[in-house]
Write an enzyme that holds these catalytic residues in place. Structure first.
Site, PDB file in Angstrom:
ATOM      1  N   LYS A  91      -1.124  -0.551   2.052  1.00  9.53           N
ATOM      2  CA  LYS A  91      -1.760  -1.851   1.777  1.00  9.53           C
ATOM      3  C   LYS A  91      -1.517  -2.270   0.329  1.00  9.53           C
ATOM      4  CE  LYS A  91      -5.885  -0.312   2.944  1.00  9.53           C
ATOM      5  NZ  LYS A  91      -5.612   1.062   3.401  1.00  9.53           N
ATOM      6  N   ARG A 167     -14.332  -3.375   6.400  1.00  7.22           N
ATOM      7  CA  ARG A 167     -13.994  -2.064   6.925  1.00  7.22           C
ATOM      8  C   ARG A 167     -14.960  -1.623   8.014  1.00  7.22           C
ATOM      9  NH1 ARG A 167     -11.078   1.944   2.768  1.00  7.22           N
ATOM     10  NH2 ARG A 167     -10.330   0.123   1.688  1.00  7.22           N
ATOM     11  N   ARG A 202       0.901  10.747  -3.476  1.00  2.00           N
ATOM     12  CA  ARG A 202       0.720   9.527  -4.284  1.00  2.00           C
ATOM     13  C   ARG A 202       0.340   9.874  -5.723  1.00  2.00           C
ATOM     14  NH1 ARG A 202      -3.121   5.009  -2.072  1.00  2.00           N
ATOM     15  NH2 ARG A 202      -4.401   6.814  -1.592  1.00  2.00           N
ATOM     16  N   ARG A 231      -5.284  10.515  -7.509  1.00  2.00           N
ATOM     17  CA  ARG A 231      -6.631  10.017  -7.189  1.00  2.00           C
ATOM     18  C   ARG A 231      -7.499  11.165  -6.694  1.00  2.00           C
ATOM     19  NH1 ARG A 231      -6.358   4.466  -3.692  1.00  2.00           N
ATOM     20  NH2 ARG A 231      -7.844   5.586  -2.394  1.00  2.00           N
ATOM     21  N   ARG A 242     -11.240  10.563   5.369  1.00  2.00           N
ATOM     22  CA  ARG A 242     -11.129   9.092   5.239  1.00  2.00           C
ATOM     23  C   ARG A 242     -10.498   8.487   6.490  1.00  2.00           C
ATOM     24  NH1 ARG A 242      -7.735   9.044   0.011  1.00  2.00           N
ATOM     25  NH2 ARG A 242      -7.390   6.843   0.435  1.00  2.00           N
TER      26      ARG A 242
HETATM   27  P1  AP5 Z   1      -0.706   2.645  -0.922  1.00  2.00           P
HETATM   28  O1  AP5 Z   1       0.009   1.350  -0.969  1.00  2.00           O
HETATM   29  O2  AP5 Z   1      -1.421   3.093  -2.157  1.00  2.00           O
HETATM   30  O3  AP5 Z   1      -1.632   2.728   0.362  1.00  2.00           O
HETATM   31  P2  AP5 Z   1      -3.023   2.055   0.664  1.00  2.00           P
HETATM   32  O4  AP5 Z   1      -2.991   1.642   2.081  1.00  2.00           O
HETATM   33  O5  AP5 Z   1      -3.314   1.035  -0.349  1.00  2.00           O
HETATM   34  O6  AP5 Z   1      -3.940   3.340   0.514  1.00  2.00           O
HETATM   35  P3  AP5 Z   1      -5.349   3.569  -0.137  1.00  2.00           P
HETATM   36  O7  AP5 Z   1      -5.542   5.062  -0.138  1.00  2.00           O
HETATM   37  O8  AP5 Z   1      -5.518   2.892  -1.438  1.00  2.00           O
HETATM   38  O9  AP5 Z   1      -6.245   2.912   0.930  1.00  2.00           O
HETATM   39  P4  AP5 Z   1      -7.707   3.219   1.184  1.00  2.00           P
HETATM   40  O10 AP5 Z   1      -8.050   2.129   2.109  1.00  2.00           O
HETATM   41  O11 AP5 Z   1      -7.976   4.590   1.663  1.00  2.00           O
HETATM   42  O12 AP5 Z   1      -8.336   3.204  -0.258  1.00  2.00           O
HETATM   43  P5  AP5 Z   1      -9.037   2.096  -1.127  1.00  2.00           P
HETATM   44  O13 AP5 Z   1      -8.505   2.233  -2.485  1.00  2.00           O
HETATM   45  O14 AP5 Z   1      -8.995   0.777  -0.496  1.00  2.00           O
HETATM   46  O15 AP5 Z   1       0.360   3.728  -0.495  1.00  2.00           O
HETATM   47  C1  AP5 Z   1       0.018   5.094  -0.368  1.00  2.00           C
HETATM   48  C2  AP5 Z   1       1.211   5.992  -0.811  1.00  2.00           C
HETATM   49  O16 AP5 Z   1       2.272   5.777   0.089  1.00  2.00           O
HETATM   50  C3  AP5 Z   1       1.752   5.631  -2.197  1.00  2.00           C
HETATM   51  O17 AP5 Z   1       2.161   6.757  -2.841  1.00  2.00           O
HETATM   52  C4  AP5 Z   1       2.947   4.733  -1.908  1.00  2.00           C
HETATM   53  O18 AP5 Z   1       3.917   4.811  -2.903  1.00  2.00           O
HETATM   54  C5  AP5 Z   1       3.436   5.282  -0.592  1.00  2.00           C
HETATM   55  N1  AP5 Z   1       3.994   4.242   0.263  1.00  2.00           N
HETATM   56  C6  AP5 Z   1       3.498   2.992   0.480  1.00  2.00           C
HETATM   57  N2  AP5 Z   1       4.295   2.321   1.355  1.00  2.00           N
HETATM   58  C7  AP5 Z   1       5.289   3.192   1.717  1.00  2.00           C
HETATM   59  C8  AP5 Z   1       6.399   3.106   2.604  1.00  2.00           C
HETATM   60  N3  AP5 Z   1       6.643   2.000   3.318  1.00  2.00           N
HETATM   61  N4  AP5 Z   1       7.184   4.190   2.737  1.00  2.00           N
HETATM   62  C9  AP5 Z   1       6.948   5.337   2.035  1.00  2.00           C
HETATM   63  N5  AP5 Z   1       5.912   5.462   1.180  1.00  2.00           N
HETATM   64  C10 AP5 Z   1       5.085   4.412   1.029  1.00  2.00           C
HETATM   65  O19 AP5 Z   1     -10.529   2.605  -1.051  1.00  2.00           O
HETATM   66  C11 AP5 Z   1     -10.911   3.811  -1.675  1.00  2.00           C
HETATM   67  C12 AP5 Z   1     -12.360   4.133  -1.368  1.00  2.00           C
HETATM   68  O20 AP5 Z   1     -13.224   3.053  -1.805  1.00  2.00           O
HETATM   69  C13 AP5 Z   1     -12.710   4.300   0.109  1.00  2.00           C
HETATM   70  O21 AP5 Z   1     -12.440   5.590   0.569  1.00  2.00           O
HETATM   71  C14 AP5 Z   1     -14.215   3.962   0.095  1.00  2.00           C
HETATM   72  O22 AP5 Z   1     -14.960   5.045  -0.366  1.00  2.00           O
HETATM   73  C15 AP5 Z   1     -14.301   2.824  -0.913  1.00  2.00           C
HETATM   74  N6  AP5 Z   1     -14.171   1.499  -0.272  1.00  2.00           N
HETATM   75  C16 AP5 Z   1     -13.137   0.614  -0.407  1.00  2.00           C
HETATM   76  N7  AP5 Z   1     -13.357  -0.485   0.347  1.00  2.00           N
HETATM   77  C17 AP5 Z   1     -14.541  -0.316   0.974  1.00  2.00           C
HETATM   78  C18 AP5 Z   1     -15.290  -1.096   1.897  1.00  2.00           C
HETATM   79  N8  AP5 Z   1     -14.873  -2.275   2.330  1.00  2.00           N
HETATM   80  N9  AP5 Z   1     -16.468  -0.617   2.354  1.00  2.00           N
HETATM   81  C19 AP5 Z   1     -16.915   0.589   1.932  1.00  2.00           C
HETATM   82  N10 AP5 Z   1     -16.241   1.395   1.056  1.00  2.00           N
HETATM   83  C20 AP5 Z   1     -15.066   0.948   0.596  1.00  2.00           C
END
Ligand code: AP5
Length: 606
Positions: A91, A167, A202, A231, A242
């Site tokens: 994402k 979410r 990552r 992270r 997760r």
């Molecule tokens: P990346 O682009 O970083 O993936 P992402 O989908 O953004 O992953 P996140 O881990 O950030 O998502 P998340 O939803 O778990 O965490 P968030 O920060 O939102 O890519 C991942 C890796 O893959 C990278 O190394 C990248 O280089 C690689 N990659 C990407 N695309 C690729 C491809 N096509 N091919 C190969 N490699 C690739 O949330 C974190 C925490 O915050 C949650 O756990 C929760 O505790 C809290 N939180 C956030 N939002 C809410 C909500 N709405 N409600 C409650 N709690 C929340």
């Protein structure tokens, strides 16, 4: 062939004008700097400490006072996109690219929360324990942050890209309450084994905020490599947890967006994935512009025609303002906002008619939830409509009697139409407001002359209808005679003759019965149009709200599947099936018809 059936309506673009607390406004998100929890942030976060008690006040305001949010209908808004997917589905990576290409404001709940953690705010401290253990942060915290961020001017002007929210089902519901909907809901679909690999590998650059991967996107230099950090929630164990939480919530969270969802295979290279994302957004951007133009032209033409009609003396000079009808009418059950639109529409029209001295009125509103022939019929919607209407008159100091027909017939035929079963009890037990309206300004009764009392000012009759072997018209007529000059309003009456228990249509006195039924003047009419023989999808709608003209709407879809309704034509009288067909086929008025064409309605629907 099209036919009309009971139901439908509206869409919205949303301009939010809540007044978020200053502290919440300070929680800003950079457009593409995703991982701001890192110690060395040099992106544009200006995070000031937030106090939780402020948050609660704001959150309450945002979620329980939707009236405080101003919603403008507009088709000229910039793109509004949601991106969803499992942890590490890419994402953040795609958001960086989308922001570069489309200039949308990137709002990532993960980033917003990490910024709070880094700043050591009360919210951050609270969120930290949830995030570090891979659990979801409580809804009220996240929702308040998102609402505040979306309400900022840049998001309104440039459009937004919401990442990681909603979410849960309750987060999606909160957005609906605030009338915030995207144009497109993107889901990145990636198998579990790839996700774990992506998370564990990552790494983030605390200086630039760039996302790397040890294997897939290694850093460009040793210097960068040396400063990369991981992270805290990216260990294999936490990723699994997760992922589990994501799976538990994903379906419910996305269910509201099923008709605008674009699922994209996110297991391919980031360039390939972006190609598909980019193409969807570009198409959407183009079609938004086109639909706006053609919709505006149609409305403009209709307006000009209506003005011309008015000048010729055939139009209503009071029709000075057009309004749309709700979109998403194909989504059933309707959202609260859509139901509220119809309640308000009916109330305004009926109030205008009563204020103009009309005394025999009927409301005919045929959305699916009010159509007893559809399996989505909902008695609660009918009751809410009746309550809203009754209270609107009671608020003006009128004493309203709400009447439901009682048991009819004899022997095996005794009983009441199924549609009304239990309705009297529901009316008795409904919440009629805190100021004791029920028993004073609102009374519940049945249909018949005996119910008419001196102190009553107005009668609302809930879906009076004939039943097999029994005709309600005699009771109705007795009641209206006794009511004399006082208004009697029929809601969704069904006064057509039905055959008797022997299966034979009673013809005696039929003319008088039909004449009596026709003596009620329509003050509100809403009906959906479908292809003949179907009840899905909706092709258009007819709406009339006293004292204005009948408006004929046609549904126009953009490629994302979003519904819009544009006015095709207006009519002084309820349009005939031929007139509707002609309007759908784009024929000028009064042109001789040649055959029924694809839009042909079944005759006699009206
Ligand atoms: P990346 O682009 O970083 O993936 P992402 O989908 O953004 O992953 P996140 O881990 O950030 O998502 P998340 O939803 O778990 O965490 P968030 O920060 O939102 O890519 C991942 C890796 O893959 C990278 O190394 C990248 O280089 C690689 N990659 C990407 N695309 C690729 C491809 N096509 N091919 C190969 N490699 C690739 O949330 C974190 C925490 O915050 C949650 O756990 C929760 O505790 C809290 N939180 C956030 N939002 C809410 C909500 N709405 N409600 C409650 N709690 C929340």
């Amino acid at each position: 062939m099209l036919h009309s059936s009971p139901s439908s309506s509206f869409h919205h673009t949303t301009t939010l004008h809540p007044s978020p607390s200053p502290s919440l406004l300070s929680a800003s998100s950079p457009s593409s700097s995703r991982h701001a929890w890192l110690p060395l942030r040099h992106f544009s976060f200006q995070t000031r400490p937030l106090r939780l008690n402020n948050l609660h006040i704001h959150n309450h305001f945002a979620l329980t006072s939707p009236k405080a949010l101003k919603v403008n209908c507009s088709t000229s808004e910039p793109l509004k996109i949601m991106i969803s997917g499992a942890p590490a589905s890419g994402k953040g990576t795609q958001c960086e690219l989308i922001v570069q290409k489309f200039g949308l404001v990137h709002i990532s709940t993960g980033d917003l929360l990490r910024a709070e953690v880094v700043a050591g705010t009360e919210i951050g401290n609270k969120a930290k324990e949830f995030m570090n253990s891979g659990r979801l942060v409580p809804d009220e915290i996240v929702t308040a942050m998102v609402a505040a961020r979306l309400s900022r001017e840049d998001a309104k002007q440039r459009g937004w890209l919401l990442d990681g929210y909603p979410r849960t089902f309750s987060q999606a519901e909160s957005l609906e309450k605030m009338q915030i909907r995207p144009d497109l809901y993107i889901v990145l679909d990636v198998p579990d084994e790839i996700l774990i690999d992506r998370c564990v590998g990552r790494r983030l650059d605390p200086v630039t905020g760039k996302i790397y991967h040890l294997k897939f996107f290694p850093p460009e230099s040793e210097e960068i490599k040396a400063r990369l950090v991981m992270r805290p929630d990216d260990t294999e164990e936490k990723v699994k947890s997760r992922l589990e939480i994501y799976k538990q919530n994903a379906e419910a969270a996305s269910s509201s967006y099923s008709n605008i969802t674009k699922k994209i295979d996110g297991s391919r290279s980031k360039e390939e994935v972006f190609k598909e994302v980019e193409s969807s957004l570009s198409q959407l951007q183009q079609s938004k512009g086109k639909i706006l133009k053609s919709g505006e032209m149609e409305i403009q033409r209709t307006l000009e025609k209506s003005i011309l009609d008015t000048k010729k003396g055939s139009g209503s000079s009071r029709q000075d303002k057009w309004r749309g009808i709700p979109t998403r009418l194909n989504n059933i059950p309707h959202s609260r906002e859509i139901r509220q639109y119809f309640y308000d529409d009916v109330i305004k029209a009926t109030q205008r008619a009563v204020n103009d001295g009309k005394t025999r009125l009927k409301v005919d509103i045929n959305i699916p939830e009010l159509n007893p022939e559809m399996d989505v019929y909902r008695i609660g919607t009918l009751m809410e409509l009746v309550r809203g209407l009754a209270l609107s008159f009671a608020d003006d100091g009128k004493r309203v009697k709400v009447c439901v027909q009682g048991s009819m017939g004899e022997g095996a035929l005794a009983g009441m139409p199924l549609q009304l079963a239990g309705s009297r009890k529901i009316l008795e037990f409904m919440d009629w407001g805190d100021y004791g309206a029920k028993g004073t300004f609102i009374n519940i009764g049945s249909i018949g002359a005996a119910e008419v009392e001196e102190q009553d000012d107005l009668y609302i009759l809930v879906a009076p209808q004939n039943a097999v072997g029994n005709c309600i018209i005699d009771d109705l007529r007795a009641m209206t005679n006794a009511a004399e000059h006082r208004p009697v309003i029929l809601i969704n009456a069904r006064l057509k003759d039905l055959p008797g228990s022997s299966g034979i249509m009673q013809t005696m006195g039929r003319d008088q019965r039909l004449k009596y039924a026709a003596s009620f003047e329509s003050c509100y009419f809403f009906r959906l149009l479908y292809y003949a023989g179907t009840q899905y999808p909706i092709m258009g709608a007819i709406r009339m709200s006293y004292p204005y003209r009948y408006e004929l709407y046609k549904r126009v879809d953009d490629p994302s599947g979003k519904e819009k309704y544009v006015i095709l034509s207006t009519f002084l009288e309820r349009p005939t099936t031929d007139e509707i067909n002609d309007a759908f086929e784009g024929k000028p008025r009064n042109e001789t018809r040649k055959g029924s064409g694809i839009w042909g309605f079944l005759s006699g629907i009206f």
